[in-house]
Motif scaffolding. Sequence first.
Motif, PDB file in Angstrom:
ATOM      1  N   CYS A 154       0.714  -0.571   0.379  1.00 13.62           N
ATOM      2  CA  CYS A 154       0.079  -0.127  -0.138  1.00 13.62           C
ATOM      3  C   CYS A 154       0.983   1.025  -0.172  1.00 13.62           C
ATOM      4  O   CYS A 154       0.080   2.037  -0.875  1.00 13.62           O
ATOM      5  N   ALA A 155       1.764   1.133   0.565  1.00  8.48           N
ATOM      6  CA  ALA A 155       2.545   2.600   0.929  1.00  8.48           C
ATOM      7  C   ALA A 155       3.399   2.821  -0.276  1.00  8.48           C
ATOM      8  O   ALA A 155       3.364   4.092  -1.351  1.00  8.48           O
ATOM      9  N   LEU A 156       4.092   1.414  -0.714  1.00  3.12           N
ATOM     10  CA  LEU A 156       4.699   2.020  -2.151  1.00  3.12           C
ATOM     11  C   LEU A 156       3.152   2.166  -3.574  1.00  3.12           C
ATOM     12  O   LEU A 156       4.353   3.000  -4.721  1.00  3.12           O
ATOM     13  N   ILE A 157       2.054   1.708  -3.893  1.00  4.30           N
ATOM     14  CA  ILE A 157       1.852   1.450  -4.761  1.00  4.30           C
ATOM     15  C   ILE A 157       1.009   3.240  -4.991  1.00  4.30           C
ATOM     16  O   ILE A 157       0.797   3.778  -5.321  1.00  4.30           O
ATOM     17  N   THR A 158       0.859   3.434  -2.990  1.00  5.20           N
ATOM     18  CA  THR A 158       0.611   4.572  -3.891  1.00  5.20           C
ATOM     19  C   THR A 158       1.631   5.938  -3.619  1.00  5.20           C
ATOM     20  O   THR A 158       0.880   7.071  -4.360  1.00  5.20           O
ATOM     21  N   GLU A 159       3.291   5.727  -3.240  1.00  5.34           N
ATOM     22  CA  GLU A 159       3.603   6.692  -3.782  1.00  5.34           C
ATOM     23  C   GLU A 159       3.784   6.381  -5.150  1.00  5.34           C
ATOM     24  O   GLU A 159       4.427   7.160  -5.781  1.00  5.34           O
ATOM     25  N   ALA A 160       3.520   5.548  -5.994  1.00  7.93           N
ATOM     26  CA  ALA A 160       3.474   5.040  -7.564  1.00  7.93           C
ATOM     27  C   ALA A 160       2.669   5.815  -7.815  1.00  7.93           C
ATOM     28  O   ALA A 160       3.087   6.664  -9.044  1.00  7.93           O
ATOM     29  N   MET A 161       1.657   6.117  -7.215  1.00  9.81           N
ATOM     30  CA  MET A 161       0.586   7.167  -8.227  1.00  9.81           C
ATOM     31  C   MET A 161       0.903   8.659  -7.776  1.00  9.81           C
ATOM     32  O   MET A 161       0.298   9.516  -8.042  1.00  9.81           O
ATOM     33  N   LEU A 162       2.157   9.000  -7.403  1.00 10.43           N
ATOM     34  CA  LEU A 162       2.442  10.324  -6.960  1.00 10.43           C
ATOM     35  C   LEU A 162       2.553  11.243  -8.206  1.00 10.43           C
ATOM     36  O   LEU A 162       1.260  12.394  -7.562  1.00 10.43           O
ATOM     37  N   GLY A 163       2.492  11.053  -9.081  1.00  9.55           N
ATOM     38  CA  GLY A 163       1.421  12.261 -10.661  1.00  9.55           C
ATOM     39  C   GLY A 163       0.876  11.871 -11.013  1.00  9.55           C
ATOM     40  O   GLY A 163       0.711  12.514 -11.456  1.00  9.55           O
ATOM     41  N   ALA A 164       0.071  10.764 -10.261  1.00 11.04           N
ATOM     42  CA  ALA A 164      -1.145  10.697 -10.986  1.00 11.04           C
ATOM     43  C   ALA A 164      -2.404  12.293 -10.860  1.00 11.04           C
ATOM     44  O   ALA A 164      -2.971  12.709 -11.806  1.00 11.04           O
ATOM     45  N   PRO A 165      -2.624  12.764  -9.487  1.00  8.86           N
ATOM     46  CA  PRO A 165      -3.043  13.612  -9.506  1.00  8.86           C
ATOM     47  C   PRO A 165      -2.578  14.868  -9.991  1.00  8.86           C
ATOM     48  O   PRO A 165      -3.251  15.905 -10.826  1.00  8.86           O
ATOM     49  N   GLN A 166      -1.315  15.550 -10.296  1.00 11.17           N
ATOM     50  CA  GLN A 166      -0.735  16.937 -11.797  1.00 11.17           C
ATOM     51  C   GLN A 166      -1.075  15.930 -12.662  1.00 11.17           C
ATOM     52  O   GLN A 166      -1.449  17.129 -13.638  1.00 11.17           O
ATOM     53  N   PHE A 167      -1.311  14.731 -13.201  1.00  5.79           N
ATOM     54  CA  PHE A 167      -1.071  14.765 -14.266  1.00  5.79           C
ATOM     55  C   PHE A 167      -2.970  14.283 -14.720  1.00  5.79           C
ATOM     56  O   PHE A 167      -3.512  15.133 -15.665  1.00  5.79           O
ATOM     57  N   TYR A 168      -3.948  14.252 -13.305  1.00  7.77           N
ATOM     58  CA  TYR A 168      -5.133  14.069 -14.275  1.00  7.77           C
ATOM     59  C   TYR A 168      -5.343  15.646 -13.668  1.00  7.77           C
ATOM     60  O   TYR A 168      -6.280  16.701 -14.354  1.00  7.77           O
ATOM     61  N   TYR A 197      18.540   1.903  -8.196  1.00  7.29           N
ATOM     62  CA  TYR A 197      19.035   1.317  -6.762  1.00  7.29           C
ATOM     63  C   TYR A 197      18.527   0.130  -6.154  1.00  7.29           C
ATOM     64  O   TYR A 197      19.311  -0.739  -5.658  1.00  7.29           O
ATOM     65  N   PHE A 198      16.995   0.410  -6.128  1.00  9.24           N
ATOM     66  CA  PHE A 198      16.164  -0.639  -5.354  1.00  9.24           C
ATOM     67  C   PHE A 198      16.966  -2.030  -6.371  1.00  9.24           C
ATOM     68  O   PHE A 198      16.674  -3.269  -5.236  1.00  9.24           O
ATOM     69  N   LEU A 199      16.253  -2.089  -7.492  1.00 12.03           N
ATOM     70  CA  LEU A 199      17.679  -3.422  -7.663  1.00 12.03           C
ATOM     71  C   LEU A 199      18.749  -3.893  -7.351  1.00 12.03           C
ATOM     72  O   LEU A 199      19.066  -5.116  -7.162  1.00 12.03           O
ATOM     73  N   VAL A 200      19.612  -3.352  -7.744  1.00 11.84           N
ATOM     74  CA  VAL A 200      20.838  -3.095  -7.414  1.00 11.84           C
ATOM     75  C   VAL A 200      20.701  -3.542  -6.142  1.00 11.84           C
ATOM     76  O   VAL A 200      21.495  -4.269  -4.802  1.00 11.84           O
ATOM     77  N   LYS A 201      20.369  -2.538  -4.652  1.00 15.11           N
ATOM     78  CA  LYS A 201      20.430  -3.175  -3.448  1.00 15.11           C
ATOM     79  C   LYS A 201      19.606  -4.324  -2.537  1.00 15.11           C
ATOM     80  O   LYS A 201      19.213  -4.818  -1.757  1.00 15.11           O
ATOM     81  N   ASN A 202      18.399  -5.122  -4.548  1.00 16.16           N
ATOM     82  CA  ASN A 202      17.772  -6.328  -3.573  1.00 16.16           C
ATOM     83  C   ASN A 202      17.000  -5.324  -2.667  1.00 16.16           C
ATOM     84  O   ASN A 202      16.740  -6.471  -2.272  1.00 16.16           O
ATOM     85  N   THR A 203      16.339  -4.579  -2.812  1.00 15.95           N
ATOM     86  CA  THR A 203      14.721  -4.543  -2.222  1.00 15.95           C
ATOM     87  C   THR A 203      13.819  -5.770  -2.203  1.00 15.95           C
ATOM     88  O   THR A 203      14.300  -6.057  -3.125  1.00 15.95           O
ATOM     89  N   PRO A 204      12.801  -5.787  -1.565  1.00 16.21           N
ATOM     90  CA  PRO A 204      11.945  -6.454  -2.239  1.00 16.21           C
ATOM     91  C   PRO A 204      10.906  -5.926  -3.063  1.00 16.21           C
ATOM     92  O   PRO A 204      11.477  -4.785  -3.438  1.00 16.21           O
ATOM     93  N   PRO A 205      10.956  -6.640  -3.181  1.00 20.95           N
ATOM     94  CA  PRO A 205      10.331  -6.645  -5.031  1.00 20.95           C
ATOM     95  C   PRO A 205       9.120  -5.116  -5.325  1.00 20.95           C
ATOM     96  O   PRO A 205       9.072  -4.742  -5.958  1.00 20.95           O
ATOM     97  N   GLN A 206       7.885  -4.867  -4.238  1.00 18.94           N
ATOM     98  CA  GLN A 206       6.964  -4.010  -4.412  1.00 18.94           C
ATOM     99  C   GLN A 206       8.071  -2.831  -4.814  1.00 18.94           C
ATOM    100  O   GLN A 206       7.240  -1.609  -4.856  1.00 18.94           O
ATOM    101  N   PHE A 207       9.112  -2.289  -3.886  1.00 21.66           N
ATOM    102  CA  PHE A 207      10.039  -0.998  -4.504  1.00 21.66           C
ATOM    103  C   PHE A 207      10.624  -0.988  -6.073  1.00 21.66           C
ATOM    104  O   PHE A 207       9.747  -0.098  -6.648  1.00 21.66           O
ATOM    105  N   TYR A 208      10.623  -1.719  -6.801  1.00 17.95           N
ATOM    106  CA  TYR A 208      11.341  -1.905  -7.801  1.00 17.95           C
ATOM    107  C   TYR A 208      10.328  -1.439  -8.964  1.00 17.95           C
ATOM    108  O   TYR A 208      10.258  -0.789  -9.533  1.00 17.95           O
ATOM    109  N   ILE A 209       8.862  -2.633  -8.718  1.00 18.40           N
ATOM    110  CA  ILE A 209       7.719  -2.435  -9.244  1.00 18.40           C
ATOM    111  C   ILE A 209       7.116  -1.568  -9.215  1.00 18.40           C
ATOM    112  O   ILE A 209       6.780  -0.155 -10.496  1.00 18.40           O
ATOM    113  N   CYS A 210       7.285  -0.399  -8.207  1.00 19.44           N
ATOM    114  CA  CYS A 210       6.526   0.637  -7.945  1.00 19.44           C
ATOM    115  C   CYS A 210       6.883   1.575  -8.184  1.00 19.44           C
ATOM    116  O   CYS A 210       6.578   3.023  -9.536  1.00 19.44           O
ATOM    117  N   GLY A 211       8.403   1.772  -8.176  1.00 16.31           N
ATOM    118  CA  GLY A 211       9.398   2.776  -8.682  1.00 16.31           C
ATOM    119  C   GLY A 211       9.280   2.412 -10.472  1.00 16.31           C
ATOM    120  O   GLY A 211       9.125   4.230 -11.088  1.00 16.31           O
TER     121      GLY A 211
END
Length: 238
Positions: A154-168, A197-211
Amino acid sequence: MDILPEFAVQLVSWVSSGAMIFGGIVPYIPQYLDIQRKKSTEGFSTHVCLVLLIANILRILFWFGHPFEWPLLMQSILLVGAMLLLLRVCTLYPADHDLATQPRHFVDFEWSHFWRWSHYRDYLQFLASFTVTMIMLTALLMPITTYIEFLGFCALITEAMLGAPQFYHNFVKKSTAGMSIKMVCCWLSGDIFKTVYFLVKNTPPQFYICGSIQVMIDISILSQVFIYTSSQMLPKMP
């Protein structure tokens, strides 16, 4: 002989961590200065602040259940502070369409007034209520792995939608006037950097998918700049 390469690797790691920590707030400096200069938030969607505040509050709570890279935690803490400052200046200089004849307050619980309140303290009241509720819920459900992973998503998908309000916002106005293009360019460069960075640091998949989703939205917003600017220039052509 191995000391120099090892130091170089460590230096690169420090620099990339520093860029991750402080790079998150850089895109909002031009927008903050533009609002200060124009004395208006016209062209900027304050829902960007909402998205980032919610996303980073959730991400901080996610860290307690599933610790990740500390630079990402520090980035979230700094972004919460930066968004509170940006929101403060937005309430000082509201756009014309946000001016109301009657004061609008959080405690009125009017859905039509959500995130369009008259005073800064109303935004703080909402954020405090949301944060306390999520802290209590997370403390209660901390042992449940599924909840923690869902919280991170939820945290990362919300951040992934960061630009959505500006786009709308741009789509409705059919214009990008008042929006800081520097801010969006910083979004794009920063989102590309952090996805790598997420890919290189092997963070949880939520990070690089939402990025990756953020990068696509950033590109869409920049395409609006070209589309709407071109359409506004057409009537002037002979």
